[in-house]
Design an enzyme around this catalytic site. Structure first.
Site, short mmCIF file in Angstrom:
data_model
loop_
_atom_site.label_atom_id
_atom_site.label_comp_id
_atom_site.label_asym_id
_atom_site.label_seq_id
_atom_site.Cartn_x
_atom_site.Cartn_y
_atom_site.Cartn_z
N TYR A 26 0.83 -1.21 0.00
CA TYR A 26 0.00 0.00 0.00
C TYR A 26 0.87 1.26 0.00
CZ TYR A 26 -3.14 3.65 1.65
OH TYR A 26 -3.85 4.83 1.78
N VAL A 88 -5.35 -1.68 7.80
CA VAL A 88 -6.63 -2.38 7.63
C VAL A 88 -6.70 -2.85 6.19
CG1 VAL A 88 -9.15 -2.18 7.70
CG2 VAL A 88 -7.75 -1.00 9.41
N GLY A 96 -14.96 1.00 10.30
CA GLY A 96 -14.57 1.45 11.63
C GLY A 96 -13.45 0.64 12.27
N GLY A 98 -10.11 0.61 11.55
CA GLY A 98 -8.95 1.47 11.86
C GLY A 98 -9.22 2.34 13.07
N ASN A 125 -0.26 10.40 1.88
CA ASN A 125 -1.39 9.57 2.32
C ASN A 125 -2.51 10.44 2.90
OD1 ASN A 125 -3.09 7.61 3.29
ND2 ASN A 125 -1.48 6.37 4.20
N TYR A 132 -6.80 10.72 10.76
CA TYR A 132 -6.16 11.01 12.04
C TYR A 132 -6.58 12.38 12.58
CZ TYR A 132 -3.11 7.04 10.96
OH TYR A 132 -2.62 5.80 10.66
#
Length: 159
Positions: A26, A88, A96, A98, A125, A132
């Site tokens: 990723y 994830v 939900g 993460g 990202n 966050y």
């Protein structure tokens, strides 16, 4: 869909390595993973564990993980928790998972009276950065991360 989070055990090492490789893919750096099951056994579950892992499952299917360890803030005078990896799997994103992993590590930090809970995110990202920040985390733009690895560590230690 039922999401559960549990501490990893040494039996989970193959799964943890799989998550690490999926995260590296990723992050566009699959070739950077040199971790092996043997190294993970030794460093996560050996005589001196250096980090801890929690695993999230959705309907008993492995969905993601978080790997974290203690650091220390001299200014706060307390230990902190550093979140090294949170991942994830794509098919479980948006459920939900993460958020639950991030909250679980925050709960551990609170239980251990940590003064800080920190992590880094790649600058490109944007989905993770928005996630966050929506969870209340603040970017620390005044800090630049430095790293020595491999030969750089050898050279520095030899000075």
């Amino acid at each position: 869909m039922a999401t559960t989070i549990r501490p990893a055990t040494s039996d989970d090492v193959p799964l943890i390595l799989s998550f690490i490789k999926e995260l590296a893919l990723y992050e566009k750096a699959p070739e950077a993973v040199v971790a092996t099951e043997e190294l993970l056994h030794k460093n996560l579950f050996g005589d001196r564990p250096y980090a801890e892992v929690i695993i999230a499952s959705v309907d008993d299917k492995p969905a993601g993980f978080a790997l974290y360890f203690h650091n220390f803030s001299t200014w706060v005078g307390k230990p902190g928790l550093y979140l090294e990896d949170l991942f994830v799997r794509p098919e479980f994103r948006g459920l939900g998972v993460g958020k639950k992993l991030l909250i679980q590590v925050a709960t551990i930090a609170k239980e251990r009276d940590c003064g800080r809970y920190e992590w880094v995110v790649l600058d490109w990202n944007e989905p993770s950065r928005k996630f966050y920040e929506a969870m209340g985390a603040k970017p620390q733009k005044e800090w630049i991360i430095y790293r020595a690895e491999g030969k750089s560590i050898d050279d520095l230690a030899a000075m």
